[in-house]
Design an enzyme around this catalytic site. Structure first.
Site, PDB file in Angstrom:
ATOM      1  N   ALA A 115      -6.443  30.633 -17.982  1.00  0.00           N
ATOM      2  CA  ALA A 115      -7.571  30.202 -18.823  1.00  0.00           C
ATOM      3  C   ALA A 115      -7.455  30.820 -20.216  1.00  0.00           C
ATOM      4  O   ALA A 115      -7.017  31.958 -20.343  1.00  0.00           O
ATOM      5  CB  ALA A 115      -8.887  30.628 -18.186  1.00  0.00           C
ATOM      6  N   PRO A 116      -7.814  30.078 -21.271  1.00  0.00           N
ATOM      7  CA  PRO A 116      -8.439  28.747 -21.252  1.00  0.00           C
ATOM      8  C   PRO A 116      -7.467  27.577 -21.142  1.00  0.00           C
ATOM      9  O   PRO A 116      -7.899  26.444 -21.016  1.00  0.00           O
ATOM     10  CB  PRO A 116      -9.177  28.702 -22.598  1.00  0.00           C
ATOM     11  CG  PRO A 116      -8.363  29.582 -23.501  1.00  0.00           C
ATOM     12  CD  PRO A 116      -7.806  30.672 -22.632  1.00  0.00           C
ATOM     13  N   GLY A 117      -6.149  27.825 -21.209  1.00  0.00           N
ATOM     14  CA  GLY A 117      -5.238  26.709 -20.950  1.00  0.00           C
ATOM     15  C   GLY A 117      -4.185  26.469 -22.019  1.00  0.00           C
ATOM     16  O   GLY A 117      -3.506  25.438 -21.974  1.00  0.00           O
ATOM     17  N   LYS A 119      -1.200  27.962 -22.617  1.00  0.00           N
ATOM     18  CA  LYS A 119       0.165  27.872 -22.063  1.00  0.00           C
ATOM     19  C   LYS A 119       0.239  26.721 -21.065  1.00  0.00           C
ATOM     20  O   LYS A 119       1.260  26.058 -20.955  1.00  0.00           O
ATOM     21  CB  LYS A 119       0.562  29.171 -21.369  1.00  0.00           C
ATOM     22  CG  LYS A 119       0.327  30.392 -22.222  1.00  0.00           C
ATOM     23  CD  LYS A 119       1.517  31.046 -22.727  1.00  0.00           C
ATOM     24  CE  LYS A 119       1.216  32.185 -23.681  1.00  0.00           C
ATOM     25  NZ  LYS A 119      -0.141  32.444 -24.123  1.00  0.00           N
ATOM     26  N   GLU A 137      -6.682  30.554 -12.500  1.00  0.00           N
ATOM     27  CA  GLU A 137      -7.473  31.560 -13.227  1.00  0.00           C
ATOM     28  C   GLU A 137      -8.419  32.211 -12.221  1.00  0.00           C
ATOM     29  O   GLU A 137      -9.155  31.530 -11.520  1.00  0.00           O
ATOM     30  CB  GLU A 137      -8.264  30.890 -14.365  1.00  0.00           C
ATOM     31  CG  GLU A 137      -9.342  31.747 -14.991  1.00  0.00           C
ATOM     32  CD  GLU A 137      -8.833  33.068 -15.585  1.00  0.00           C
ATOM     33  OE1 GLU A 137      -7.800  33.071 -16.269  1.00  0.00           O
ATOM     34  OE2 GLU A 137      -9.481  34.105 -15.341  1.00  0.00           O
ATOM     35  N   ASP A 181       0.843  35.379 -18.109  1.00  0.00           N
ATOM     36  CA  ASP A 181       0.342  35.734 -19.443  1.00  0.00           C
ATOM     37  C   ASP A 181      -0.782  36.735 -19.170  1.00  0.00           C
ATOM     38  O   ASP A 181      -1.949  36.377 -19.064  1.00  0.00           O
ATOM     39  CB  ASP A 181      -0.164  34.470 -20.143  1.00  0.00           C
ATOM     40  CG  ASP A 181      -0.488  34.693 -21.596  1.00  0.00           C
ATOM     41  OD1 ASP A 181       0.136  35.562 -22.220  1.00  0.00           O
ATOM     42  OD2 ASP A 181      -1.379  33.983 -22.106  1.00  0.00           O
ATOM     43  N   CYS A 234      -0.423  39.678 -25.343  1.00  0.00           N
ATOM     44  CA  CYS A 234      -0.685  39.601 -26.786  1.00  0.00           C
ATOM     45  C   CYS A 234      -0.986  41.016 -27.287  1.00  0.00           C
ATOM     46  O   CYS A 234      -1.983  41.239 -27.964  1.00  0.00           O
ATOM     47  CB  CYS A 234      -1.798  38.614 -27.092  1.00  0.00           C
ATOM     48  SG  CYS A 234      -3.347  38.981 -26.297  1.00  0.00           S
TER      49      CYS A 234
HETATM   50  N1  SAM Z   1      -2.606  32.009 -20.595  1.00  0.00           N
HETATM   51  C1  SAM Z   1      -3.890  31.805 -21.238  1.00  0.00           C
HETATM   52  C2  SAM Z   1      -3.715  30.834 -22.381  1.00  0.00           C
HETATM   53  O1  SAM Z   1      -2.592  30.675 -22.882  1.00  0.00           O
HETATM   54  O2  SAM Z   1      -4.708  30.186 -22.763  1.00  0.00           O
HETATM   55  C3  SAM Z   1      -4.507  33.117 -21.666  1.00  0.00           C
HETATM   56  C4  SAM Z   1      -4.622  34.095 -20.534  1.00  0.00           C
HETATM   57  S1  SAM Z   1      -5.425  35.615 -20.910  1.00  0.00           S
HETATM   58  C5  SAM Z   1      -4.268  36.427 -21.882  1.00  0.00           C
HETATM   59  C6  SAM Z   1      -5.346  36.455 -19.390  1.00  0.00           C
HETATM   60  C7  SAM Z   1      -6.172  35.866 -18.279  1.00  0.00           C
HETATM   61  O3  SAM Z   1      -6.019  36.693 -17.122  1.00  0.00           O
HETATM   62  C8  SAM Z   1      -7.655  35.803 -18.559  1.00  0.00           C
HETATM   63  O4  SAM Z   1      -8.115  34.487 -18.436  1.00  0.00           O
HETATM   64  C9  SAM Z   1      -8.295  36.709 -17.511  1.00  0.00           C
HETATM   65  O5  SAM Z   1      -9.522  36.227 -17.016  1.00  0.00           O
HETATM   66  C10 SAM Z   1      -7.255  36.722 -16.415  1.00  0.00           C
HETATM   67  N2  SAM Z   1      -7.344  37.951 -15.575  1.00  0.00           N
HETATM   68  C11 SAM Z   1      -8.148  39.034 -15.743  1.00  0.00           C
HETATM   69  N3  SAM Z   1      -7.949  39.926 -14.763  1.00  0.00           N
HETATM   70  C12 SAM Z   1      -7.021  39.426 -13.950  1.00  0.00           C
HETATM   71  C13 SAM Z   1      -6.404  39.878 -12.750  1.00  0.00           C
HETATM   72  N4  SAM Z   1      -6.709  41.061 -12.214  1.00  0.00           N
HETATM   73  N5  SAM Z   1      -5.501  39.074 -12.166  1.00  0.00           N
HETATM   74  C14 SAM Z   1      -5.175  37.896 -12.705  1.00  0.00           C
HETATM   75  N6  SAM Z   1      -5.713  37.413 -13.851  1.00  0.00           N
HETATM   76  C15 SAM Z   1      -6.625  38.170 -14.459  1.00  0.00           C
END
Ligand code: SAM
Length: 471
Positions: A115-117, A119, A137, A181, A234
């Site tokens: 999320a939010p999508g 990648k 997500e 990610d 990031c």
């Molecule tokens: N890949 C997304 C994009 O390109 O739009 C952005 C992802 S963001 C960097 C990381 C995501 O990991 C968040 O949506 C977050 O809610 C989720 N997250 C948080 N804790 C997590 C966990 N313990 N295990 C897996 N995902 C987790």
């Protein structure tokens, strides 16, 4: 409004990069972030006065920087998902795909933290028709946003799930590519999202690093032998970047791949040779060197099969979940009505809702739906209400919506009213019944035209524009 950078962050940058580079990076973090978009390759791109396209993003096809940030909410083509707003460094995934994955015939891809999508919409654009993407997500409200964005993107071969990395890990050897990610300390987003500065503490890197180790370890079993794991964050922190890559190479059957680069991209490769002689490579995007936000990525490959493979349960059974009042012939007839070409799909009922799944993905769909909590599966065609099938917005926005269905072209003002879920004033001669509404040739959703000439607006309530927009 920009906030001062935390002193502990600045001194770590000085230690890691040297004082000149650290200063250049700090200065870049005080400037305005560049804006970039990526076209949806499955939806044609009309001339769009909202977007002032400038240079192409060099490592990703169909992606452009903008001269300034428009009010995206006021552009109906944004809601039709003709393009996705994504910062440019993240689009480097397209280059990794071209290097290692595009030559594979079919791949089953997991975007584990999706999320939010950003990648996931990119991955969906890179997949061929026989391949599929599971976008996951773990945080439910964020998974809903992901499902919305993936539905709008319109790909037929994508699923959206809401599961933990442990749940996903149980699908032994299932995925050929996993993108992680990871949630991180967000240092690379400091200028785009000043709240990230306020959330940062000197413990953030250690805390995030620990969580990232758990995530990669939990997901490792679901990667197939020879499969690719793309790890990204990031943030600039070595603890969250190179340390995680090293952890994977030292503790699992994984090798780290070197990614070919063009020098003019100014992407910085980090290389470390481990005592075993193995190399680890990481790729850093620094905002003072590349036009984009801070980003890190590494690509690894699994070198051994260690777990018994998860078999699809009930492999040859029809994946119908509940008994339904629609016969198989009726389900197929709905698919023929709404989709072109309908023969590529099989119908699937879940309760009263009819879905279309690509023929070639039936087994994958079955395993995903039996093992995971699925929010989007293939294309949602519609939901039975009494004897009628109320068509879903998912089919309206899909790449395969039949061109023979009735449709009405809206002006920008009408399109905004529609997306606000207000009454749309229709032209005089409109067909009665279900009708697609379009803006510049792109479907936005459904209306139902009544015999009085008025219509009911079926745009989903939870997607509607809430902001006031002057057109
Ligand atoms: N890949 C997304 C994009 O390109 O739009 C952005 C992802 S963001 C960097 C990381 C995501 O990991 C968040 O949506 C977050 O809610 C989720 N997250 C948080 N804790 C997590 C966990 N313990 N295990 C897996 N995902 C987790």
């Amino acid at each position: 409004m920009s906030f001062p950078l935390p002193p502990a962050f600045v001194s770590r940058l000085q230690h890691d990069l040297g004082s000149d580079e650290a200063l250049a990076l700090q200065n870049a973090l005080q400037t305005n972030p560049p804006i970039s978009i990526r076209h949806n390759p499955h939806k044609f791109f009309p001339n769009n006065p909202h977007l002032s396209l400038t240079n192409a993003v060099p490592w990703c096809d169909k992606a452009y920087y903008l001269a300034q940030r428009p009010l995206f909410t006021a552009d109906p083509l944004f809601h039709a998902a003709c393009y996705y707003v994504q910062e440019a460094a993240s689009m480097f995934l397209a280059h990794i795909w071209q290097q290692f994955i595009s030559s594979l015939e079919t791949v089953c891809v997991l975007d584990a933290c999706a999320a939010p999508g950003g990648k996931s919409t990119l991955l969906a654009s890179l997949l061929n028709k026989q391949s599929c993407l599971v976008s996951n997500e773990v945080v439910r409200p964020r998974a809903n946003v992901l499902a919305e964005n993936m539905t709008k993107w319109g790909s037929t071969n994508t699923f959206v799930t809401c599961n933990t990395p442990q749940d996903l890990g149980k699908l032994h050897n299932f995925f050929d590519v996993i993108v992680i990610d990871a949630p991180c300390s967000g240092e690379g987003m400091f200028r785009k999202d000043p709240a990230a500065i306020q959330e940062w503490t000197s413990q953030s890197n250690a805390f995030c690093s620990q969580r990232q180790r758990h995530i990669v370890a939990d997901l490792y079993p679901c990667l197939a032998n020879n499969g690719y794991l793309i790890y990204s964050t990031c943030t600039f922190s070595k603890q969250e970047n190179e340390d995680i890559v090293r952890y994977l190479v030292e503790n699992y059957a994984m090798t780290c791949l070197q990614i070919p680069l063009l020098p003019e991209w100014n992407i910085i490769e980090s290389q470390e040779t481990l005592p075993t002689g193995e190399n680890i490579f990481g790729y850093h995007f620094y905002p003072h060197l590349t036009t984009g936000e801070g980003f890190f990525v590494a690509c690894l490959q699994k070198t051994a099969e260690e777990y018994p493979t998860t078999k699809s349960k009930n492999k040859n059974k029809n994946p119908q979940k509940n008994t339904t009042s629609l016969s198989l012939a009726q389900q197929k007839s709905y698919l023929s009505n709404y989709l072109a070409p309908a023969d590529d799909f099989v119908p699937l009922m879940d309760g009263d809702t009819l879905f279309a799944i690509p023929q070639c993905l039936q087994n994958v769909a079955q395993t995903v739906m039996q093992s995971l909590y699925c929010l989007k599966k293939g294309i949602e065609i519609g939901t039975l209400k009494g004897k009628d099938l109320v068509p879903s917005v998912g089919v309206a926005l899909s790449h395969c919506i039949s061109p023979t269905l009735p449709r009405i072209a809206l002006s920008q003002a009408q399109a905004i009213a529609y997306l606000r879920r207000e009454e749309v004033v229709l032209p005089d001669a409109c067909p009665i019944g279900w009708c697609l509404v379009q803006y510049e040739g792109h479907c936005l959703g459904w209306i139902k035209v009544l015999s009085s000439g008025r219509c009911n607006n079926y745009y989903p309530t939870h997607w509607k524009i809430r902001m006031n927009i002057e057109v």
